[in-house]
Design a protein around this motif. Structure first.
Motif, mmCIF file in Angstrom:
data_model
loop_
_atom_site.group_PDB
_atom_site.id
_atom_site.type_symbol
_atom_site.label_atom_id
_atom_site.label_comp_id
_atom_site.label_asym_id
_atom_site.label_seq_id
_atom_site.Cartn_x
_atom_site.Cartn_y
_atom_site.Cartn_z
ATOM 1 N N PHE A 328 0.816 -1.212 0.000
ATOM 2 C CA PHE A 328 0.000 0.000 0.000
ATOM 3 C C PHE A 328 0.854 1.268 0.000
ATOM 4 O O PHE A 328 0.509 2.265 -0.635
ATOM 5 N N GLY A 329 1.994 1.268 0.696
ATOM 6 C CA GLY A 329 2.852 2.444 0.746
ATOM 7 C C GLY A 329 3.368 2.830 -0.628
ATOM 8 O O GLY A 329 3.327 4.002 -1.016
ATOM 9 N N ASP A 330 3.839 1.818 -1.382
ATOM 10 C CA ASP A 330 4.344 2.122 -2.725
ATOM 11 C C ASP A 330 3.218 2.623 -3.623
ATOM 12 O O ASP A 330 3.423 3.533 -4.439
ATOM 13 N N TYR A 331 2.050 2.027 -3.479
ATOM 14 C CA TYR A 331 0.898 2.461 -4.285
ATOM 15 C C TYR A 331 0.555 3.919 -3.971
ATOM 16 O O TYR A 331 0.343 4.737 -4.875
ATOM 17 N N LEU A 332 0.511 4.246 -2.697
ATOM 18 C CA LEU A 332 0.161 5.608 -2.298
ATOM 19 C C LEU A 332 1.199 6.609 -2.821
ATOM 20 O O LEU A 332 0.858 7.692 -3.288
ATOM 21 N N LEU A 333 2.478 6.228 -2.726
ATOM 22 C CA LEU A 333 3.535 7.105 -3.202
ATOM 23 C C LEU A 333 3.406 7.372 -4.698
ATOM 24 O O LEU A 333 3.614 8.493 -5.164
ATOM 25 N N SER A 334 3.030 6.330 -5.465
ATOM 26 C CA SER A 334 2.906 6.512 -6.918
ATOM 27 C C SER A 334 1.720 7.379 -7.285
ATOM 28 O O SER A 334 1.679 7.978 -8.360
ATOM 29 N N ARG A 335 0.737 7.447 -6.419
ATOM 30 C CA ARG A 335 -0.465 8.240 -6.705
ATOM 31 C C ARG A 335 -0.389 9.673 -6.142
ATOM 32 O O ARG A 335 -1.338 10.436 -6.322
ATOM 33 N N LEU A 336 0.717 10.021 -5.442
ATOM 34 C CA LEU A 336 0.804 11.346 -4.832
ATOM 35 C C LEU A 336 0.655 12.488 -5.843
ATOM 36 O O LEU A 336 -0.053 13.462 -5.567
ATOM 37 N N PRO A 337 1.303 12.435 -7.025
ATOM 38 C CA PRO A 337 1.118 13.538 -7.987
ATOM 39 C C PRO A 337 -0.346 13.731 -8.366
ATOM 40 O O PRO A 337 -0.838 14.849 -8.453
ATOM 41 N N GLU A 338 -1.050 12.606 -8.572
ATOM 42 C CA GLU A 338 -2.463 12.683 -8.932
ATOM 43 C C GLU A 338 -3.289 13.248 -7.790
ATOM 44 O O GLU A 338 -4.185 14.086 -8.000
ATOM 45 N N ILE A 339 -2.985 12.813 -6.586
ATOM 46 C CA ILE A 339 -3.736 13.288 -5.419
ATOM 47 C C ILE A 339 -3.503 14.780 -5.215
ATOM 48 O O ILE A 339 -4.429 15.547 -4.927
ATOM 49 N N LEU A 340 -2.202 15.234 -5.346
ATOM 50 C CA LEU A 340 -1.889 16.640 -5.171
ATOM 51 C C LEU A 340 -2.578 17.506 -6.219
ATOM 52 O O LEU A 340 -3.110 18.583 -5.912
ATOM 53 N N ALA A 341 -2.614 17.015 -7.476
ATOM 54 C CA ALA A 341 -3.275 17.768 -8.550
ATOM 55 C C ALA A 341 -4.758 17.908 -8.261
ATOM 56 O O ALA A 341 -5.349 18.986 -8.460
ATOM 57 N N ALA A 342 -5.382 16.847 -7.794
ATOM 58 C CA ALA A 342 -6.803 16.910 -7.466
ATOM 59 C C ALA A 342 -7.061 17.866 -6.311
ATOM 60 O O ALA A 342 -8.050 18.604 -6.296
ATOM 61 N N PHE A 343 -6.134 17.886 -5.337
ATOM 62 C CA PHE A 343 -6.266 18.775 -4.196
ATOM 63 C C PHE A 343 -6.220 20.229 -4.648
ATOM 64 O O PHE A 343 -7.027 21.074 -4.228
ATOM 65 N N LYS A 344 -5.247 20.540 -5.493
ATOM 66 C CA LYS A 344 -5.104 21.909 -5.979
ATOM 67 C C LYS A 344 -6.294 22.335 -6.839
ATOM 68 O O LYS A 344 -6.737 23.488 -6.750
ATOM 69 N N ALA A 345 -6.805 21.413 -7.655
ATOM 70 C CA ALA A 345 -7.963 21.723 -8.494
ATOM 71 C C ALA A 345 -9.178 22.029 -7.637
ATOM 72 O O ALA A 345 -9.998 22.898 -7.958
ATOM 73 N N GLY A 346 -9.294 21.366 -6.524
ATOM 74 C CA GLY A 346 -10.424 21.599 -5.642
ATOM 75 C C GLY A 346 -10.349 22.937 -4.944
ATOM 76 O O GLY A 346 -11.363 23.446 -4.463
ATOM 77 N N LYS A 347 -9.124 23.533 -4.828
ATOM 78 C CA LYS A 347 -8.983 24.815 -4.174
ATOM 79 C C LYS A 347 -9.278 25.975 -5.114
ATOM 80 O O LYS A 347 -9.442 27.107 -4.658
#
Length: 348
Positions: A328-347
């Motif tokens: 799960f840790g490696d999976y989460l790390l690979s998805r961080l760019p996508e998660i950060l982009a979604a976070f910024k889009a929501g702001k």
């Protein structure tokens, strides 16, 4: 003090120091009545070859002796007046500079070491004084206060150079000596600058005395105006505390609750610490502590404690239990760019 009065102070209580040959120092032959009178120790002035003996009689012999005495006295006076001779002064005739540059520290171990050094090896470096401008027969120290204090403790005379300095020349010499030999701590320099300003010295003189530029002088004076003098006296010079930490302490003192600083200063355990430890203790006591937060635990749908979250000032820490979900840790790390982009889009 006029040149005549300063020289009268030098010669008023003792006989004229007598010069030796060029291979030896100039020594003073002072008897018990000469206590307090400066004694000439060394000079760069050349000694003329001794003339062949001449037979004199009566008034001529007496006149010749008197003229020789006056010539020698004038030569020695000139050496002292120009600062080319080192003299020995009674420590009780010395007054400190009219502007203080040191912060007293009762726990300072270096003063005792200086006393031992002068006791065992003598005073190697002379101090600089000027004839006191308002107290006839006394001298005012430009630099060498610690050496003079050590000699006073030992009950010995103080080796000194006497020069006719103006107030501005004295403080510049005082400041430059501290730069060349034992640098003042930050707070000592700050209060030195503040005191010079209070004496209405122009900024260019203060800069010359401290070897810094005008913006630096302004920063020093700002700190010295913010931290009360009794607080600095209680802390001591704190040589290890640089400008940033003294400025941080100044900021904390401005917002500290009433009487909190004084309550810390009068604590016997605070007073017993070395000067740098006293500084740290006061800064830490006045610095607000971040509110402690308990770590949070995140559970999945099955109730497993899969993640641990810790929050601190401007920091968020997520820890995963890889025994429960090794990938799960490696999976989460690979998805961080996508998660950060979604976070910024929501702001937006």
């Amino acid at each position: 003090m006029s040149r005549k009065s300063s020289l009268d102070a030098v010669f008023q209580t003792g006989p004229l120091p007598v010069a030796s040959s060029p291979s030896g120092p100039l020594e003073a032959s002072n008897g018990p009545e000469d206590v307090g009178a400066p004694r000439l120790e060394a000079s760069n002035a050349p000694t003329a070859p001794a003339p062949a003996p001449r037979i004199r009689s009566g008034a001529l012999a007496a006149m010749g002796s008197a003229l020789e005495h006056l010539a020698s006295r004038a030569e020695v006076a000139e050496q002292i007046e120009t600062g080319s001779a080192i003299v020995e002064l009674n420590a009780e005739l010395l007054d400190g500079s009219f502007v203080a540059d040191r912060v007293s520290d009762a726990t300072d171990p270096t003063l005792e070491a200086l006393v031992v050094s002068i006791r065992d090896s003598g005073q190697q470096v002379p101090i600089l004084v000027r004839p006191h401008p308002s107290r006839n027969g006394r001298y005012q120290i430009a630099y060498g206060h610690r050496r003079a204090r050590a000699c006073r403790t030992l009950g010995t005379t103080v080796r000194a150079v006497i020069r006719p300095l103006s107030d501005a020349e004295l403080v510049v010499a005082q400041g430059k000596e501290n730069l060349d030999r034992r640098n003042l701590s930050y707070i000592e320099r700050a209060f030195f600058a503040l005191r010079l300003e209070a004496l209405t010295f122009p900024r260019d003189v203060i800069c010359a005395a401290m070897g810094v530029h005008k913006p630096d002088v302004s920063n020093y004076i700002t700190v010295a105006r913010t931290i009360p003098e009794h607080v600095v006296a209680a802390i001591g010079p704190a040589p290890k505390a640089g400008g940033p930490r003294w400025r941080a302490l100044a900021d904390q003192i401005k917002t500290a609750p009433p009487n909190k600083v004084d309550q810390i200063l009068i604590d016997p355990t605070f007073q017993a610490r070395p000067t740098d430890d006293r500084f740290v203790a006061l800064l830490e006591a006045l610095t607000p502590k971040a509110a402690a937060r308990k770590a949070e635990v995140w559970k999945d749908e099955a109730g497993r404690k899969l993640a641990r979250i810790e929050r601190a000032e401007q920091r968020f820490t997520l820890s995963l239990d890889e025994k429960l979900e090794p990938a799960f840790g490696d999976y989460l790390l690979s998805r961080l760019p996508e998660i950060l982009a979604a976070f910024k889009a929501g702001k937006e």
